[in-house]
Design a protein around this motif. Structure first.
Motif, mmCIF file in Angstrom:
data_model
loop_
_atom_site.group_PDB
_atom_site.id
_atom_site.type_symbol
_atom_site.label_atom_id
_atom_site.label_comp_id
_atom_site.label_asym_id
_atom_site.label_seq_id
_atom_site.Cartn_x
_atom_site.Cartn_y
_atom_site.Cartn_z
ATOM 1 N N THR A 1 26.983 -51.428 -48.612
ATOM 2 C CA THR A 1 26.882 -50.973 -50.001
ATOM 3 C C THR A 1 25.708 -50.020 -50.175
ATOM 4 O O THR A 1 24.631 -50.248 -49.621
ATOM 5 C CB THR A 1 26.656 -52.203 -50.913
ATOM 6 O OG1 THR A 1 27.732 -53.108 -50.707
ATOM 7 C CG2 THR A 1 26.589 -51.805 -52.376
ATOM 8 N N GLN B 1 31.023 -49.335 -50.159
ATOM 9 C CA GLN B 1 31.088 -49.067 -51.603
ATOM 10 C C GLN B 1 29.809 -48.345 -52.032
ATOM 11 O O GLN B 1 28.709 -48.683 -51.590
ATOM 12 C CB GLN B 1 31.285 -50.351 -52.399
ATOM 13 C CG GLN B 1 30.277 -51.452 -52.104
ATOM 14 C CD GLN B 1 30.443 -52.664 -53.039
ATOM 15 O OE1 GLN B 1 31.082 -52.579 -54.093
ATOM 16 N NE2 GLN B 1 29.882 -53.800 -52.647
ATOM 17 N N THR C 1 33.271 -52.224 -57.615
ATOM 18 C CA THR C 1 32.814 -53.377 -56.831
ATOM 19 C C THR C 1 33.674 -54.613 -57.099
ATOM 20 O O THR C 1 33.872 -55.448 -56.210
ATOM 21 C CB THR C 1 31.305 -53.654 -57.046
ATOM 22 O OG1 THR C 1 30.857 -54.538 -56.016
ATOM 23 C CG2 THR C 1 30.989 -54.248 -58.397
ATOM 24 N N CYS D 1 36.407 -54.307 -54.780
ATOM 25 C CA CYS D 1 35.972 -54.743 -53.437
ATOM 26 C C CYS D 1 36.064 -56.257 -53.311
ATOM 27 O O CYS D 1 36.526 -56.782 -52.283
ATOM 28 C CB CYS D 1 34.513 -54.347 -53.196
ATOM 29 S SG CYS D 1 34.315 -52.710 -52.581
#
Ligand SMILES: Cc1cc2nc3c(=O)[nH]c(=O)nc-3n(C[C@H](O)[C@H](O)[C@H](O)COP(=O)(O)OP(=O)(O)OC[C@H]3O[C@@H](n4cnc5c(N)ncnc54)[C@H](O)[C@@H]3O)c2cc1C
Length: 867
Positions: free
Chosen positions: A792, A731, A714, A717
């Motif tokens: 997500t 993700q 993350t 990201c």
């Protein structure tokens, strides 16, 4: 002697049923000094063994074990004549026990209880019988049996037949003589399989109508096993203790041999030994995984089918008698004496109702789709409305007049199979949600009776007058019962365990399959935790410790026990090198994960040197490029590598149909913060740039990671968004570390005892980042800027110290406008969802992850999930 009722018609307890359960319940209640009345519809004691008098009726648990153990003198005085006693002998035994303890005087026979209503004012049950008798009692106990309500034959015209009709479960006391008669037997469950060989000896013609072929093994009846008698003689109490703490109620060492990995010779040897032994729990224990793994189950099932083919000479009949529509053990397997051999007799014929269904019963016999049959007698061996049937047959109404039938309309709901919320002081012996029919029932019955007796004693001593489960405790138990079943093959079968034999009955796995030992432990734990999940009331007030007794998934609990038994040193007491070595050694012992199409290794140039990667390509079509997922392993930035998460990557690849690129990032303490995060970002950039070379679809890229891998995924990201690329479609963060705050509730609840501990998490942080860096968004991404991040999926596990930070991240992302899917790994720990091939209950969570991945790539072709 029983205490007489102090007020006429008013008893401390009313017990319904005078079989194994009711008799022992009466005995124990008397010992408590309670006034008790027992009713039974039957004309005498015995329950099952009073009613089921058909030829060949026997127990299928060896009688050395299928007997009471509460009275050591009784055990000495009674000797069973056979390994599996006949119905008359078991009935004699129960009569003997009744008379030995003078129980008969409190039992009213030939009387059916028709209704039981809770009177809120009086806090008493009002019981009505078919003799129009009304009684009041404080405790209402249904010892009505699991298999005591016969299922009515659902065949058109059943009442039309002019000849004699018999039901195995209501056999006439004078018996039946079929000499010279043309007889039909309908049904090939346990009773059919036991009676058919004996009916065939008398009948001039026997036609067996079979809807479902059943697995059966030879009982090899004879004298009781010498070995077992020796064990009992040498240490009777020890033997009974082992039975009480066994899985099925018979002392038996569960095998750890897996069918799928055993050699052909070991498979054959174990199967033949079980076949020769002729015991139910033996044939269910050929392999440890036969009840869980279809491939292992098939090995046993096929060996039984081979045996059937070797016995039955007509290949057509052999084929029809070979069960193929359910996994072995998911319907109660039978023990027989000459069942399959019977079909070699010239006057015996099998009619396969799958090919030739019954159209109707006629005056003369039976019409099938193809033929008309004439008979002198019909025998229905069509089974029971199991477990719930006898309970809802009585009009039971609890608080506010709510009926049990209404409450259970979509399936039974109990706490421990013993009680149900809204029905104070109402106990069930061997009710749904208890091991009952999956166990040696005498052991389960004794446990239930003793638990109820202990409960009533404790209640009285504490000055309480009513007891009832809470809704929370009950729903927790129901969930646990279903969780235990869900990891087995049982729910796949149309069995009476599932209620599937009774038209209109809700499909619901009725008994508790976690084992007699696990069940006993749960019941004991409830008591030792102050009757957890029960509300008790009395003149002095109310006491309720609400809660759920088993929240962990059963297979996760098993893994935790195994790990605890290994006595490994806590990781946080080791050096990083030793911890890595330990993790690598543990990885060697796991199953490999599913097959994928291709696995190739390579390297990515990273900011601090080459980063090894492993690329997983799904098997099968479509050919051509696929979406890409860059995956980062777990291990607290210190441990883990391409091998450690290999089974999980295979699983993700196979389930999602995407290419998975698993990347090794630099480890702490050799490379501390922010090395891992920077490596992750570099890897994402490189994979994006080389998507086509890797076989991916350029622009269809997502990231995923578990634990610290979720952290770096993350962070990558966030860095990608800030850098204006690469574009990430989504993700997946499995139990991620997203914050360095270790004070959240989940740390308090789960910081010890669930593999990832607070101490270990501190050890990880200490290795990775200086305290001053731990608030940096590249270490604690929860504190970062969240708008603009890709869709997500976050997995948060109940027993994970990181649970609440995962949930907090999901909420914060949502607040920032990011589409979020929060997958709750119910009953799981930080590690268990990733244990592919070990923790079966993790599979649905991984299926959800794969679905989330597929949704990131709307144009990607889905793939068959691995079994
Ligand atoms: C043919 C057969 C073989 C079996 N073999 C085995 C075995 O080998 N091993 C094993 O563990 N289990 C076996 N079982 C299961 C068996 O039911 C239990 O082992 C045990 O006998 C159950 O005892 P129980 O007292 O709980 O119930 P039951 O023996 O069923 O007794 C319940 C009694 O309650 C009475 N009753 C029900 N409702 C009412 C009402 N409303 N009013 C009045 N009376 C009522 C019934 O008439 C019955 O007599 C077998 C079952 C069958 C049918």
């Amino acid at each position: 002697m029983n205490k007489p009722a102090s007020v006429p018609g008013q008893f401390d307890a009313v017990v319904v049923g005078a079989g194994f359960s009711g008799l022992y319940m009466l005995y124990r209640l008397r010992q408590l000094g309670l006034s008790v009345k027992v009713f039974d519809s039957a004309g005498d004691v015995g329950g099952t063994w009073y009613w089921n008098r058909y030829p060949g009726a026997r127990c299928d648990i060896p009688t050395t074990d299928y007997a009471y153990s509460f009275d050591p003198d009784l055990e000495q005085e009674w000797t069973w004549s056979e390994k599996y006693a006949t119905q008359p002998e078991i009935l004699d035994y129960l009569r003997f026990v009744t008379d030995r303890h003078g129980l008969r005087s409190d039992i009213e026979f030939s009387t059916t209880v028709t209704s039981a209503r809770w009177d809120e004012q009086e806090e008493r049950w009002r019981i009505t019988t078919d003799a129009r008798k009304e009684l009041r009692c404080r405790y209402y106990i249904m010892a009505t049996g699991c298999l005591s309500v016969p299922k009515s034959p659902d065949i058109d015209g059943a009442s039309r037949f002019a000849g004699r009709v018999y039901f195995t479960s209501r056999w006439p006391h004078e018996g039946a003589d079929f000499t010279g008669q043309r007889v039909a037997v309908i049904g090939t469950g346990s009773s059919g399989i036991q009676s058919i060989p004996l009916i065939a000896r008398q009948a001039s013609q026997l036609t067996v109508f079979q809807r479902t072929a059943n697995f059966s093994i030879p009982a090899h009846n004879g004298p009781a096993s010498a070995e077992r008698l020796k064990q009992l003689d040498e240490d009777r109490e020890g033997y009974r203790h082992d039975a009480r703490w066994s899985r099925g109620g018979i002392p038996l060492e569960p095998t750890d041999i897996l069918g799928v990995t055993a050699s052909e010779s070991v498979r054959r040897e174990r199967f033949e030994a079980a076949w020769a032994q002729g015991e139910l729990f033996g044939i269910l224990n050929v392999f440890a995984d036969q009840g869980l793994n279809p491939a292992s189950n098939d090995i046993v099932a096929e060996m039984i089918r081979e045996k059937i083919r070797s016995i039955v000479t007509d290949p057509g009949a052999a084929e029809a008698l070979s069960p193929k529509d359910h996994y072995f053990g998911t319907k109660r397997p039978c023990l027989d004496t000459g069942y399959f051999e019977t079909f070699n007799l010239p006057h015996v014929r099998l009619v396969d109702l799958r090919k030739q269904p019954i159209v109707s019963v006629t005056e003369e016999g039976i019409d099938t789709a193809d033929e008309s049959f004439a008979f002198d007698a019909l025998v229905y061996a069509t089974g029971f409305d199991a477990m719930t049937g006898p309970l809802v047959a009585v009009d039971v109404a609890g608080r506010d007049g709510v009926s049990l039938r209404e409450k259970w309309a979509s399936g039974p709901s109990t706490y421990l199979g013993l009680m149900t919320a809204g029905f104070p002081n109402f106990f069930m012996l061997t009710g749904p949600g208890s091991p009952s029919v999956l166990s040696n029932m005498t052991v389960s019955i004794e446990q239930h009776v003793e638990w109820v007796t202990g409960c009533l004693k404790d209640l009285r001593e504490a000055g309480f007058e009513t007891i009832e489960p809470t809704a929370l405790a009950e729903s927790g138990w129901n969930q646990h019962v279903q969780d235990c079943a869900a990891i087995t093959l049982h729910p796949t079968a149309n069995s009476w365990y599932m209620g599937a034999n009774v038209p209109g009955k809700p499909r619901f796995f009725l008994p508790y399959i976690g084992g007699v030992n696990a069940y006993r432990q749960a019941c004991d734990d409830v008591v030792s935790q102050g009757y957890l999940g029960f509300r008790m009331t009395g003149p002095g007030g109310t006491r309720c410790r609400d809660g759920v007794i088993r929240r962990m998934q059963p297979d996760v609990a098993m893994v935790m026990e195994l790990v605890a038994a290994m006595g490994l040193p806590p990781m946080d007491t080791l050096s990083a090198a030793d911890a890595r070595a330990l993790m690598a050694a543990m990885a060697q012992t796991r199953p490999p994960g599913p097959e994928v199409g291709e696995v190739t290794d390579g390297v990515i140039p990273g900011p601090g040197g080459d980063l090894p990667y492993r690329l997983y390509r799904p098997a099968g079509p479509p050919e051509g490029p696929r979406p890409l997922v860059v995956y980062f392993h777990g291990g607290g930035w210190v441990l883990g590598d391409l091998d450690s998460d290999d089974p999980l990557c295979r699983d993700l690849c196979a389930r999602s149909g995407a290419l998975v690129v698993s990347v090794n990032y630099r480890h702490a303490p050799e490379a501390r913060f922010p090395a891992a995060a920077l490596d992750a970002f570099a890897a994402v950039q490189w994979v994006d740039a080389h998507a086509a070379e890797l076989g991916g679809i350029p622009g269809q890229l997502a990231v995923a990671g578990w634990s610290a891998g979720g952290n770096v995924a993350t962070v990558a990201c966030q860095l990608a968004r800030d850098a204006g690329g690469p574009y990430l479609a989504g993700q997946v963060l499995i139990c991620p570390v997203v914050d360095s705050d270790m004070t959240r509730l989940s740390y308090q609840e789960n910081g010890e005892g669930y593999i990832l501990t607070t101490a270990l998490m501190r050890w990880f942080w200490d290795h990775y980042a200086d305290p001053a860096d731990r608030g940096d968004r590249r270490a604690a991404p929860l504190r970062g800027n969240l708008p603009g991040l890709p869709p997500t999926c976050i997995v948060a596990a109940d027993f994970d110290p990181l649970r609440d930070e995962g949930v907090a991240y999901a909420r914060a992302l949502e607040a920032a406008g990011v589409p979020v899917r929060l997958a709750r790994a119910r009953g799981h720990t930080h590690t268990s969802v990733t244990m592919v091939g070990v923790v079966i209950s993790g599979a649905p969570v991984r299926a959800e992850i794969a679905e989330a991945l597929r949704n990131f790539f709307p144009n990607a072709a889905p793939q068959e999930p691995p079994s």
